[in-house]
Structure formats: C-alpha cells, structure tokens
Design an enzyme around this catalytic site. Structure first.
Site, PDB file in Angstrom:
ATOM      1  N   HIS A 153      49.412  10.546   0.237  1.00  0.00           N
ATOM      2  CA  HIS A 153      48.676  10.215   0.736  1.00  0.00           C
ATOM      3  C   HIS A 153      47.362  10.107   1.258  1.00  0.00           C
ATOM      4  O   HIS A 153      46.460   9.655   1.180  1.00  0.00           O
ATOM      5  CB  HIS A 153      48.878  10.704   2.695  1.00  0.00           C
ATOM      6  CG  HIS A 153      49.293  12.164   2.487  1.00  0.00           C
ATOM      7  ND1 HIS A 153      49.968  13.277   2.013  1.00  0.00           N
ATOM      8  CD2 HIS A 153      48.125  13.462   1.966  1.00  0.00           C
ATOM      9  CE1 HIS A 153      49.702  15.006   2.458  1.00  0.00           C
ATOM     10  NE2 HIS A 153      48.170  14.041   2.283  1.00  0.00           N
ATOM     11  N   GLU A 211      62.656  -2.656  -7.024  1.00  0.00           N
ATOM     12  CA  GLU A 211      62.605  -1.436  -7.307  1.00  0.00           C
ATOM     13  C   GLU A 211      63.453  -0.658  -7.728  1.00  0.00           C
ATOM     14  O   GLU A 211      62.682   0.520  -7.834  1.00  0.00           O
ATOM     15  CB  GLU A 211      62.412  -0.961  -5.253  1.00  0.00           C
ATOM     16  CG  GLU A 211      61.366  -2.296  -4.585  1.00  0.00           C
ATOM     17  CD  GLU A 211      61.594  -0.737  -2.919  1.00  0.00           C
ATOM     18  OE1 GLU A 211      60.863  -0.816  -2.943  1.00  0.00           O
ATOM     19  OE2 GLU A 211      62.500  -1.291  -1.850  1.00  0.00           O
ATOM     20  N   ASP A 230      58.580   2.470  -5.771  1.00  0.00           N
ATOM     21  CA  ASP A 230      59.842   3.181  -6.042  1.00  0.00           C
ATOM     22  C   ASP A 230      60.592   2.670  -7.469  1.00  0.00           C
ATOM     23  O   ASP A 230      60.713   3.350  -8.672  1.00  0.00           O
ATOM     24  CB  ASP A 230      60.946   2.951  -5.399  1.00  0.00           C
ATOM     25  CG  ASP A 230      60.599   3.226  -3.599  1.00  0.00           C
ATOM     26  OD1 ASP A 230      60.926   4.465  -3.826  1.00  0.00           O
ATOM     27  OD2 ASP A 230      60.951   2.964  -2.443  1.00  0.00           O
ATOM     28  N   CYS A 239      53.312  -5.673  -4.849  1.00  0.00           N
ATOM     29  CA  CYS A 239      53.629  -4.997  -3.122  1.00  0.00           C
ATOM     30  C   CYS A 239      53.586  -3.826  -3.522  1.00  0.00           C
ATOM     31  O   CYS A 239      53.483  -3.342  -2.131  1.00  0.00           O
ATOM     32  CB  CYS A 239      54.547  -6.343  -2.271  1.00  0.00           C
ATOM     33  SG  CYS A 239      56.410  -5.341  -2.338  1.00  0.00           S
TER      34      CYS A 239
HETATM   35  C1  PEP Z   1      57.142   0.120  -2.955  1.00  0.00           C
HETATM   36  O1  PEP Z   1      58.115   0.886  -3.557  1.00  0.00           O
HETATM   37  O2  PEP Z   1      56.410   0.018  -4.135  1.00  0.00           O
HETATM   38  C2  PEP Z   1      57.206  -0.154  -1.576  1.00  0.00           C
HETATM   39  C3  PEP Z   1      55.856  -1.228  -1.630  1.00  0.00           C
HETATM   40  O3  PEP Z   1      57.628  -0.181  -0.839  1.00  0.00           O
HETATM   41  P1  PEP Z   1      57.334   1.396  -0.307  1.00  0.00           P
HETATM   42  O4  PEP Z   1      55.979   2.516  -1.143  1.00  0.00           O
HETATM   43  O5  PEP Z   1      57.152   0.913   1.693  1.00  0.00           O
HETATM   44  O6  PEP Z   1      58.262   2.314  -0.657  1.00  0.00           O
HETATM   45 MG    MG Z   2      60.175   1.232  -1.626  1.00  0.00          MG
END
Ligand code: PEP
Ligand code: MG
Length: 554
Positions: A183, A410, A434, A481
C-alpha cells in the site's frame, strides 16, 4: 555508497534524511506506581491530549485524512477503553502498561472480527503508541514534524501516515519493508511521491545524512558529491518542465500508438483521470461498489454507478472488470468459507460461476448502462486460468448484450494458453500484480516475500511476451493493467513485448507518456529482448537500462 530497493515511478529527489521513530518497546510488566490516583489522572490527561492532537492534525490535513484522524481521536477517548485502562491502573499497573494491555486486547478482538474491523486494529495500535509515547516522554511515532523539506526513512508506513504526508515537506520516501504492490507503493504512486521500497539497508541511514533518491534506478546514493546533487537538481527542473508539456495521446517517439488508460474505482476517480489525459479506462475495479455490502447491489443501483463512469468518457474505451472477489478482496456474501490459501481458492470468475445470478445481474446492469451512454464498453473477467472459462464468460456476456467481452491474464496458465483464450475473448488485459504473485509463488500481501513481487522478473516478462505474440497473431488487443504499467522504464519494455495499451493510476500517466516518447518501437523491443535474457528482476532492470544508454544509431 548506494543502497538498492524497488523504485516507484521514475522521479528523483535529494535532501537530508529524517527517520521515522521505530515502534516503542513494550512497557515493562511489574512496575507499580506509588500513587494510583495520580497515575490515573496523569493517564487521563495523556489520553485527552492525544485525542486533541489527532483532531488538530486532522484539521490541518483536511480531506480523507481528517476522517481517519478524527476516528482515531475517538478511539483514544472511547469510554470502554478508558474504563479498562483505569481499572488496570487501579490493580497496580503503570499508565503505559495499562494502555498497552487494554488497547492490545481490543486490537485482538477487532482482528478476530475480520474485514474492515481488522483493518482498524492497526489504527488502534497507532493510537496506543502515541499515548505511551506521551506518558514516557519520548517522541511520538509517525511522520516527524519539520520546518524544512526532508527525505522520510521508515520501516514501513501505515496508510494513514502516507495519506497525511505533507508534500511540501516530504521530498521522497524510503522504506525498508514493502514491495511494488504494497500500500505504501500504491499510495506513493497515486500521490506522485518519489519512493523506494524494500531497501533492506534502510536502517543504516542516519538523520541529517544527505541522499539522492533515484526511483527510476531504484537506488539511494548516500552523501553524494556536490556535483551529483547539482546534476540531480538540474534534472528535477528539466523533468518538471517536461511534465508540464502538453497532454498528447500516448505514442512512442516514432509515432507508434500506445493507448494510455486509467485504473479507477468509481465515478469519483473519473474527473482526475480525464484531467490527466487518460484516453479512456483500462481497469474499472467494480469491487469498490460491493465492498461494504452484505448483499450485491441491485441491477438498478449498479446501472446508476456504471452510467456515471461511462458518461465521463464519451466515445472512449472503458474496460470494466466483473466483480473480483476473494483473497485480498474478500466479500462474505460470495464466499465465506475458510480457505487455507484464498489466493488459490474460489475467487474471481471461479466464485462468480458459483453465483451466476450475481454475474448475470452485473453484466445486465453494464449492458443497460452502455445502451444509455455513448462510451465504448469492454467487460472482462478476472482470475481466468483456462480457455474454457473464457468461452463461458464471453458467451454469457454476449448473451446479455455486452459487445466486447474479454478476460484478464493473471495466472501463468492463461498466459501460456493465450492463443486458445483469444479464440473466444475479444481482448485480453494482463494483470501483472497477480501474474507476478502466481508466477513467483509469492503472496502479494506478505511482506516477508515482497522481494519476489517484482514484475521486472524475466519469468513474468516471458509470459507477457507469450501473450503479446498471441495478440499480434490473432489481431486482438493486449493491454496491461497491473502496477507494472505505471513504471515508466518497464512500460517501455511491456510495449516492446507487444502491449498495445497501458492502464495505470492517473498520477502516473505524465511520466509514462514522457518516457514512451523517448524511444522507437525497435528500441523498446531491444530493451525487452535484453530484459528477457536476464536471470533476475534486478538484472532485467539493469539490462534494459544498459540498452537504453546505447545511442539508437549504434
Ligand atoms: C492485477 O492483478 O494486476 C490487477 C490489475 O488486479 P488487482 O490488483 O485488482 O488484483
Ligand atoms: Mg488481480
């Protein structure tokens, strides 16, 4: 001397170190005050003073931070807790020991309740530390007060600390713990604070020592020469000028288009994203609409929220992720079973399949929202590990009126089978947070294995390359993303591996836009090729940087 860690963004900073005080030692047991009445009075005063200070700091900070601090002030004066503290003093404990025991007992109870309550436990611990500091006459933990700018060094920061940082004073952050998706890193990125996390030697830094923090290189230079400081200050000024450059659509220096999109959690984030030049949304995390609910919001309630987001991006692409519950985003109405390893359990699309009614409602609300607006809605499923899951999701989404359904990559199995997945999915978006956790088998929430959570790892990059190749062959869009897209140097490598769009926290857009303009597609590919051959994340970063130093014509 240079120390190494994981840089957040590419910013540079220089200034003197101020250390955040370490947590206080546990107040000793068995010390009996001489005058119990006086001890009670002294402790009551400390509780009131800490509450007043927290309220005052809240006033100064304003915004979200004010709410956090006022809630903490209430904790310091909570009648049940105060009674418990007084009772413990009367049974022969010092004020500090009584505060320690009473607050700890309450914290354990909150942790037992789980979810939101458990998160408040850390805030309660912070209040206890402040009271104990006051009673023992030592500096309160937390960000030190200073009249002049400084580089803050800490073991780690609580979210409340990061949210409260005075950006006129804190030039940069250096933390010993934490990884790129901790965080601290996420908040630092969203507030554009240069940061280096996971600096294992951070404890060696002393108050007053001058450092140069280079987030792009992930290094902290201790006591640099005057020339280095002057050169750093010059570069900072040059970059400021570049950041104020006009907002242009994302592209490489040779004109190759790279769509720059925003990660958002709801309509409230949309205005900032548009202002900072997002060309659309690459990840709308819909969990935020569900997190505080005991049951799923109705189709109508959801539709209102989706319309509000879509309206902010008329004619633009908006990629919405279907509800991603489980593991780091628990939702009790979807899965309340105890799982030993929730990250490997019933989460993402797996749990939506079990509760297909909720998935159907969400897709219906999204399709209706798209109908009512002009945005170009794309919808994707989280945590897909098999082509069959992609077939299931995309078929259902099309049946319910979604025009462009896709899936997130992921899980390594999905990356390796990207060609088969792209037979049913219209697009894929790689969630590097992930994907890194599953490739390196390292829990993204666990500080002890944070060093593995580095998307520069060549094993992760190889998987991204597989997906990039599959996307090019199928003529379908591959986006990124995860947090990796917000690291400018890595963003170049990801484009070199075949990413066509990058989605990130809006605050990171300017840096990534500026960096992309400095390379051609061939140069991005050369950096990617060098990184892929490296044996480790650090070596991949260094290899890409080495290629970057070679002039394009060489
Ligand atoms: C990820 O896993 O990279 C992702 C964009 O989703 P989150 O961070 O919400 O799991
Ligand atoms: Mg994710």
């Amino acid at each position: 001397m240079a120390l190494n860690g994981i840089g957040v963004g590419r910013a540079l900073a220089t200034g003197p170190v101020r250390r955040m005080p370490d947590p206080l030692p546990e107040p000793p047991e068995g010390e009996r005050p001489d005058d119990l009445d006086a001890e009670v009075a002294r402790t009551r005063t400390a509780l009131q003073q800490v509450a007043a200070e927290l309220v005052e700091r809240g006033h100064r900070a304003g915004g979200d931070a004010q709410g956090v601090l006022e809630a903490q002030a209430l904790m310091a004066e909570d009648p049940t807790l105060v009674d418990d503290v007084v009772a413990r003093i009367r049974s022969g404990r010092t004020g500090q020991r009584a505060v320690h025991e009473a607050f700890l007992e309450f914290q354990v109870m909150l942790v037992g309740l789980g979810g939101y309550m458990a998160e408040r436990a850390a805030d309660l611990g912070d209040v206890a530390q402040r009271i104990i500091a006051k009673l023992t006459g030592v500096p309160a933990p937390g960000v030190p007060d200073s009249d002049t700018p400084f580089v803050l060094v800490a073991r780690d920061l609580a979210p409340a600390d990061t949210a409260l940082l005075d950006l006129d004073k804190v030039l940069a952050l250096i933390t010993r713990d934490g990884g790129p998706t901790s965080h601290t890193a996420i908040l630092a990125r969203s507030r554009s604070i240069p940061a280096i996390v996971g600096v294992s030697a951070a404890d060696s830094l002393q108050d007053g020592q001058v450092v140069v923090v280079d987030a792009g290189a992930g290094t902290v230079e201790v006591e640099p020469s005057e020339e280095t400081v002057a050169a750093t200050l010059r570069t900072i000024e040059e970059r400021k000028a570049a950041a104020n450059a006009p907002i242009t659509p994302g592209a490489l220096g040779d004109g190759t288009k790279v769509q720059l999109l925003a990660n958002i959690g709801g309509a409230k984030d949309a205005a900032k994203a548009v202002e900072l030049g997002a060309e659309g949304v690459g990840l709308f995390r819909t969990e935020f609409l569900f997190l505080d609910s005991k049951s799923a919001p109705t189709v109508q309630q959801q539709k209102e929220q989706y319309v509000a987001v879509l309206k902010a991006f008329p004619g633009k692409k908006v990629v919405v992720r279907a509800l991603d519950a489980g593991a780091d985003k628990p939702l009790s109405f979807l899965n309340d079973s105890e799982e030993e390893n929730p990250a490997l359990g019933l989460r993402g699309l797996r749990v939506l399949r079990v509760h297909e009614d909720i998935l159907r409602e969400q897709l219906t609300a999204l399709a209706e929202a798209a109908e009512a607006t002009e945005a170009d809605l794309w919808v994707m499923a989280p945590m897909v590990s098999e082509p069959e899951e992609s077939e299931y999701f995309t078929a259902l989404a099309r049946e319910l009126g979604i025009k462009t359904p896709g899936v997130m990559v992921e899980v390594p199995s999905a990356a390796l089978l990207a060609p088969q997945i792209l037979e049913s999915a219209d697009f894929v978006s790689i969630g590097t947070n992930d994907l890194t956790q599953y490739t390196l088998a390292a829990d993204r929430l666990l500080g002890t294995v944070a060093a593995f959570q580095d998307p520069w790892h060549p094993a992760v990059l190889r998987l991204v390359a597989e997906v990039g190749k599959a996307g090019a062959e199928a003529g379908k869009s591959v986006g990124i993303c995860g947090e990796a897209a917000a690291d400018p140097a890595l963003a170049v490598v990801l484009v070199g591996l075949g990413a066509k769009s990058l989605s990130m926290t809006p605050a990171a857009l300017a840096d990534v836009r500026a960096e992309l303009l400095t390379v051609t597609l061939d140069e991005a590919r050369a950096r990617a090729a060098a990184a892929l051959k490296a044996p480790s994340a650090a070596a991949a970063r260094a290899a890409a940087a080495e290629v970057a130093k070679v002039p394009a014509s060489a």
